[in-house]
Design a protein around this motif. Structure first.
Motif, PDB file in Angstrom:
ATOM      1  N   PRO A 137      -6.449  -0.367  -7.576  1.00 19.72           N
ATOM      2  CA  PRO A 137      -6.484  -1.317  -6.456  1.00 19.72           C
ATOM      3  C   PRO A 137      -6.692  -0.605  -5.123  1.00 19.72           C
TER       4      PRO A 137
ATOM      5  N   TYR B  75      -7.802  -8.826 -12.644  1.00 24.31           N
ATOM      6  CA  TYR B  75      -7.575  -7.600 -11.888  1.00 24.31           C
ATOM      7  C   TYR B  75      -6.404  -7.748 -10.912  1.00 24.31           C
TER       8      TYR B  75
ATOM      9  N   VAL C 190      -3.437   3.849  -2.670  1.00 22.22           N
ATOM     10  CA  VAL C 190      -3.641   2.685  -3.531  1.00 22.22           C
ATOM     11  C   VAL C 190      -3.069   1.501  -2.772  1.00 22.22           C
ATOM     12  N   LEU C 191      -3.730   0.342  -2.925  1.00 28.96           N
ATOM     13  CA  LEU C 191      -3.343  -0.813  -2.118  1.00 28.96           C
ATOM     14  C   LEU C 191      -3.764  -2.105  -2.795  1.00 28.96           C
TER      15      LEU C 191
ATOM     16  N   VAL D  31       3.876   2.519  -8.900  1.00 32.53           N
ATOM     17  CA  VAL D  31       4.067   3.395  -7.737  1.00 32.53           C
ATOM     18  C   VAL D  31       5.477   3.236  -7.170  1.00 32.53           C
TER      19      VAL D  31
ATOM     20  N   VAL E 107      -0.058  -1.740 -11.024  1.00 35.02           N
ATOM     21  CA  VAL E 107      -0.223  -0.382 -10.486  1.00 35.02           C
ATOM     22  C   VAL E 107       0.760  -0.163  -9.333  1.00 35.02           C
ATOM     23  N   MET E 108       0.922  -1.170  -8.472  1.00 37.60           N
ATOM     24  CA  MET E 108       1.847  -1.009  -7.352  1.00 37.60           C
ATOM     25  C   MET E 108       3.301  -0.963  -7.848  1.00 37.60           C
TER      26      MET E 108
ATOM     27  N   TYR F  66      -3.320  -6.631 -12.796  1.00 46.59           N
ATOM     28  CA  TYR F  66      -3.441  -5.174 -12.932  1.00 46.59           C
ATOM     29  C   TYR F  66      -3.073  -4.476 -11.619  1.00 46.59           C
ATOM     30  N   ALA F  67      -3.584  -4.994 -10.519  1.00 45.61           N
ATOM     31  CA  ALA F  67      -3.295  -4.389  -9.213  1.00 45.61           C
ATOM     32  C   ALA F  67      -1.792  -4.420  -8.925  1.00 45.61           C
TER      33      ALA F  67
ATOM     34  N   GLY G 240       0.817  -1.207   0.000  1.00 46.61           N
ATOM     35  CA  GLY G 240       0.000   0.000   0.000  1.00 46.61           C
ATOM     36  C   GLY G 240       0.849   1.255   0.000  1.00 46.61           C
ATOM     37  N   ALA G 241       0.348   2.323  -0.641  1.00 50.51           N
ATOM     38  CA  ALA G 241       1.062   3.600  -0.697  1.00 50.51           C
ATOM     39  C   ALA G 241       0.066   4.744  -0.551  1.00 50.51           C
TER      40      ALA G 241
END
Lengths: 354, 354
Positions: free
Chosen positions: A314, B232, A178-179, B243, B239-240, B235-236, A169-170
């Motif tokens: 997410p 998903y 987002v996590l 980040v 995204v991390m 995808y999640a 998580g951030a």
């Protein structure tokens, strides 16, 4: 299936108070009970109902059977400037997870990074709770958790590891955070049991029968195993989660862990690793939060495929659920309401249903 | 498809020497060329052919076009006790990845953990190389890499992020190591192009057409997008990864990154984060190595599902490939042989084919 009329909305605060009292009445210290209740009810609030108060009777029963130890004498086995290893002495998993992340956060604030491993823990509940502690502290958080052997390796039919979730998580600003918090299997038991109840087939990617063959029959699936998310990719992640948690922590790993088929009636031993990273060592925290906001805006404003209502990031469904449930109460099914009332009678506590 | 007669076995050492010479002739320093060649040819040796010498002509061309800068003036923007942020100045991605992991390892040896982020990098090649540096140093290594926007968010049809790979590796003893190195999509382009060449349908889980709908037509897939591994969930993770790499490093992220559809002819800007964790802060390294061996033995000795020849652990196919190719040479297709010979003529170097 639960119809809306079977569901009662209960304020989160009332569930938290009751959960805390039930843990205190089971012998846990005030701190253990307060933190345990917060982790458990936070799962309900975020819509992760599988890890919320539906498990409370199971935790209480496991405590009665000696599988979770109140006031456990956990020990810091190794302590370094950025790392620590804790032996959990079979104490409450949620309390140990919180303890580990508190220390990882303190270390990350001091030197930029922190990693704390726990062995001889018990079920630590919703894995996302721990990275969210880091997020609230303005850090990036990680959690890697293993457990009893219920899933075979890719291509196998002997259960050898757990669904081994990982969470990262951030923090954001407007978008909060987002996590990701994902089991490394496609689904866990709840969705398969629901299909079995309704007599409906399941997608062929969800589960294997007892011989390790993909099945669409939910009954065969319940006697079989979960499938890995993304096939060998989910399996590969699960193996690395096992290495980062139990192997590194000196805990029981893979088939060494006692089996657990029925939650609440058998031991549930877990090891985990939590990590925290101090964003401000890379850029000012405010700038980072704004950059995460911009990433979320960039992704969610993409053109949608046919039939897709919204593009999400997410952690967003759980954030939205949290706002709704804190405002309107947590929907608790009739079956779980009955369990909580029974627990109140057993432990001589006021009912959480008011 | 390449038939065995089209393939020549070339000793890895000869490929490495030629790659190093080609990079030197393109203006890279001896260090940049030597390290770049090692990362590139290590991909061939491990069987990750998509990231090996097949890319060399592309790297040379991108350098000629100014998209990769020889002797780049990279700078340490922020340096902390366990962290660092490097601006790569558009230098050779493989060199910057190596530089970052070298520093992460040094920090982890000093204080237990290290994390080094790089922005303004270029294609860093096989992501697994960097965790493997940590593994050789007796540490656990991580790498998170982003790049040009080629995959839409889950549910979308605008390309927004790369296949965002992540890699984690840990040392073993008899079994050398376990290591995951995975794109967060199901497959990348190579397998789809091969199906198109053969006129064969692809599984419906691999790709989307240009409208974001799952397709079994490889031609439609080539005009469309990759699907996320585990839907998903992949995808999640992507995204991390975005980040942890570009957002944290202060680099270009998501749709800010210039598009790249044809490798070798367009800019390819990447940010990445590498991390290292010192195992000996948790337990003696030898004990950890033996525990990883025991985990591998436990998993690979599980009963096999029907039709499954062997149960593997992540990283094992590449380890076995490496031993075979170091003994017998790297198989290089006629097409890639021709490319390398052309490159030798262009750069006035001795042919790597001997």
């Amino acid at each position: 299936m639960t119809s809306p009329s079977d569901v009662r909305r209960i304020p989160a605060e009332r569930l938290r108070t009751f959960t805390c009292q039930a843990l205190q009445a089971s012998g846990f210290s005030n701190d253990e009970a307060r933190i345990g209740a917060d982790v458990i009810v936070e799962a309900d609030v975020r819509g992760v109902d599988t890890h919320g108060v539906t498990r409370l009777a199971g935790y209480v029963n496991m405590t009665r059977l000696g599988y979770i130890k109140p006031r456990a004498r956990w020990q810091v086995v190794n302590d370094g400037p950025t790392t620590a290893l804790i032996d959990g002495d079979g104490g409450l998993g949620q309390y140990l997870g919180h303890l580990a992340m508190e220390r990882a956060i303190a270390k990350a604030r001091g030197l930029g990074l922190g990693a704390v491993a726990v062995r001889n823990g018990t079920h630590n509940g919703m894995n996302a709770y721990y990275p969210l502690m880091a997020v609230r502290a303005g850090l990036i958080g990680f959690a890697f958790t293993q457990g009893p052997a219920i899933v075979p390796p890719f291509g196998g039919k002997t259960p050898a590891v757990a669904t081994n979730p990982l969470s990262i998580g951030a923090p954001a600003e407007r978008h909060e955070h987002v996590l990701v918090d994902m089991a490394t299997t496609v689904v866990a038991g709840g969705k398969i049991r629901l299909a079995a109840k309704k007599g409906q087939p399941i997608p062929p990617t969800w589960a294997l029968d007892g011989e390790g063959r993909p099945t669409t029959d939910p009954e065969a699936a319940l006697k079989g195993f979960f499938q890995w998310a993304g096939g060998y990719k989910g399996y590969a992640l699960a193996v690395m989660v096992e290495v980062l948690s139990s192997v590194l922590a000196g805990g029981l790993f893979a088939r060494q862990v006692p089996p657990m088929r029925v939650f609440g009636q058998q031991p549930l031993i877990e090891s985990f690793l939590v990590m925290a990273l101090d964003i401000s060592r890379f850029m000012p925290l405010d700038e980072f939060r704004q950059r995460v906001d911009a990433l979320v805006d960039d992704l969610t404003s993409c053109e949608r495929a046919a039939g897709v209502e919204r593009i999400l990031v997410p952690g967003q469904p759980e954030r939205e659920m949290r706002a709704e449930r804190l405002a309107n109460g947590v929907p608790v099914s009739a079956a779980v309401c009955a369990e909580l009332e029974q627990l109140a009678r057993d432990l001589k506590l006021p009912s959480p249903l008011g």
